[in-house]
Write a protein that holds these residues in place. Structure first.
Motif, mmCIF file in Angstrom:
data_model
loop_
_atom_site.group_PDB
_atom_site.id
_atom_site.type_symbol
_atom_site.label_atom_id
_atom_site.label_comp_id
_atom_site.label_asym_id
_atom_site.label_seq_id
_atom_site.Cartn_x
_atom_site.Cartn_y
_atom_site.Cartn_z
ATOM 1 N N UNK A 1 -113.882 -19.152 -52.454
ATOM 2 C CA UNK A 1 -114.792 -19.763 -51.489
ATOM 3 C C UNK A 1 -114.373 -21.206 -51.271
ATOM 4 N N UNK A 2 -113.746 -21.430 -50.157
ATOM 5 C CA UNK A 2 -113.290 -22.763 -49.801
ATOM 6 C C UNK A 2 -113.280 -22.870 -48.284
ATOM 7 N N UNK A 3 -113.137 -24.083 -47.740
ATOM 8 C CA UNK A 3 -113.150 -24.235 -46.281
ATOM 9 C C UNK A 3 -112.111 -23.350 -45.597
ATOM 10 N N UNK A 4 -112.464 -22.859 -44.422
ATOM 11 C CA UNK A 4 -111.581 -22.000 -43.643
ATOM 12 C C UNK A 4 -111.735 -22.313 -42.166
ATOM 13 N N UNK A 5 -110.704 -22.030 -41.387
ATOM 14 C CA UNK A 5 -110.788 -22.218 -39.937
ATOM 15 C C UNK A 5 -111.793 -21.247 -39.334
ATOM 16 N N UNK A 6 -112.116 -20.207 -40.068
ATOM 17 C CA UNK A 6 -113.113 -19.233 -39.608
ATOM 18 C C UNK A 6 -114.474 -19.607 -40.188
ATOM 19 N N UNK A 7 -114.987 -20.782 -39.796
ATOM 20 C CA UNK A 7 -116.236 -21.272 -40.404
ATOM 21 C C UNK A 7 -117.416 -20.356 -40.113
ATOM 22 N N UNK B 1 -117.659 -18.130 -43.070
ATOM 23 C CA UNK B 1 -117.477 -18.817 -44.353
ATOM 24 C C UNK B 1 -118.801 -18.789 -45.122
ATOM 25 N N UNK B 2 -119.126 -17.627 -45.682
ATOM 26 C CA UNK B 2 -120.404 -17.401 -46.367
ATOM 27 C C UNK B 2 -120.130 -17.031 -47.821
#
Length: 311
Positions: free
Chosen positions: A207-213, A216-217
């Motif tokens: 679980x970390x930042x992604x371009x697919x926010x 991002x759950x």
């Protein structure tokens, strides 16, 4: 209250995959995302008494816009809690739909916790972004339309974060055409549903930042997870490079600006991650609310993939 969005065949994806590929373009939906379907369905079922003190929701962006628009149509006060990292375009759009936006927390989970505290204080009605049967039913209409527009699909590929769209798709598909396979797609950076589905939750779940926010759950819904485990055929993951490359692919070859969540589903097909052969594949392009300022970042990330510029 919502658009019947197009289901478009992609000749480029046909050529790359050697099969027929169809794109369900929810990026052309009202508010730029499928989320408005569930929001309208849920809010339309609330009584005047339930709505008397307004509506509260938490969202990484798309649910916020759907709730804001549905609430405005019903003349309700809407308060939305969003992470501080939410793309500015999604925040601005939510405010333009008339909602009071509060930016709290570094991710959806922190914004959600703050929204629940506020809901307890005010008594406002809470509209959950995914773990609610009315929301799931609303999202199911995407697949129902898709099967009407293209009844011969053998596989439908769906992006997944909290699981509302994937759960709704699975229910609709398996009730109408049980032989059609439903594949969920997550970002490798945020793969809670995939980990649960494959029974790997004893290991740390990425679980970390992604371009697919939009997907991002960290904690998917209990109801959605139960449905997914019962009806979905598989859940796979795609990399950040593949998501970034697929955003560029959709812009350059399909002339469509799509966000990371929708591009994740495209990436699963574009980069041959489906666990079996499919002759006629449907992809749900879930939304188009992309911060155009991130295009250069997409290009830099995608350069790590040799295939990125070979379409």
């Amino acid at each position: 209250m919502v658009h019947r969005t197009p289901c478009k065949q992609s000749s480029t994806l046909n050529r790359i995959t050697g099969s027929e590929v169809f794109l369900k373009l929810e990026n052309l939906q009202k508010t730029g995302s499928f989320k408005v379907r569930g929001a309208f369905n849920k809010i339309s079922q609330l009584s005047d008494e339930e709505c008397a003190k307004g509506i509260i929701a938490a969202s990484a962006g798309n649910h916020a816009q759907g709730v804001a628009l549905a609430g405005r149509e019903k003349g309700l006060q809407v308060t939305i809690f969003m992470p501080e990292t939410t793309p500015e375009a999604k925040v601005l759009a939510t405010r333009q739909y008339g909602a009071d936006v509060r930016l709290i927390g570094k991710n959806f989970e922190e914004a959600y916790a703050a929204s629940k505290k506020e809901q307890l204080l005010t008594g406002a009605a809470f509209v959950h972004p995914f773990d609610d049967l009315a929301i799931i039913e609303g999202q199911a209409t995407v697949a129902m339309e898709m099967l009407q527009q293209c009844p011969d699909l053998d596989t439908i590929v769906v992006p997944a974060g909290g699981g509302g769209l994937l759960a709704g798709t699975a229910i609709a598909v398996k009730l109408i055409y049980p032989s059609v396979r439903v594949i969920g797609v997550q970002a490798q950076s945020a793969s809670a549903i995939s980990s649960i589905f494959h029974g790997t939750t004893n290991s740390p779940i990425p679980f970390s930042p992604t371009m697919a926010e939009g997907i991002n759950v960290k904690d998917p819904g209990k109801l959605t997870t139960k449905i997914i485990q019962s009806y979905v055929d598989d859940v796979i993951t795609v990399s950040e490079q593949e998501i970034a490359s697929s955003i560029l692919f959709m812009l350059e070859r399909e002339k469509m600006l799509v966000e990371g969540a929708g591009a994740a589903a495209v990436a699963a097909v574009l980069y041959n991650h489906l666990p079996f052969n499919s002759e006629k594949t449907g992809i749900i392009v879930s939304g188009g609310n992309f911060d155009i300022g991130k295009l250069e970042a997409c290009r830099k990330i995608s350069m790590n993939l040799g295939k990125a510029n070979s379409f």
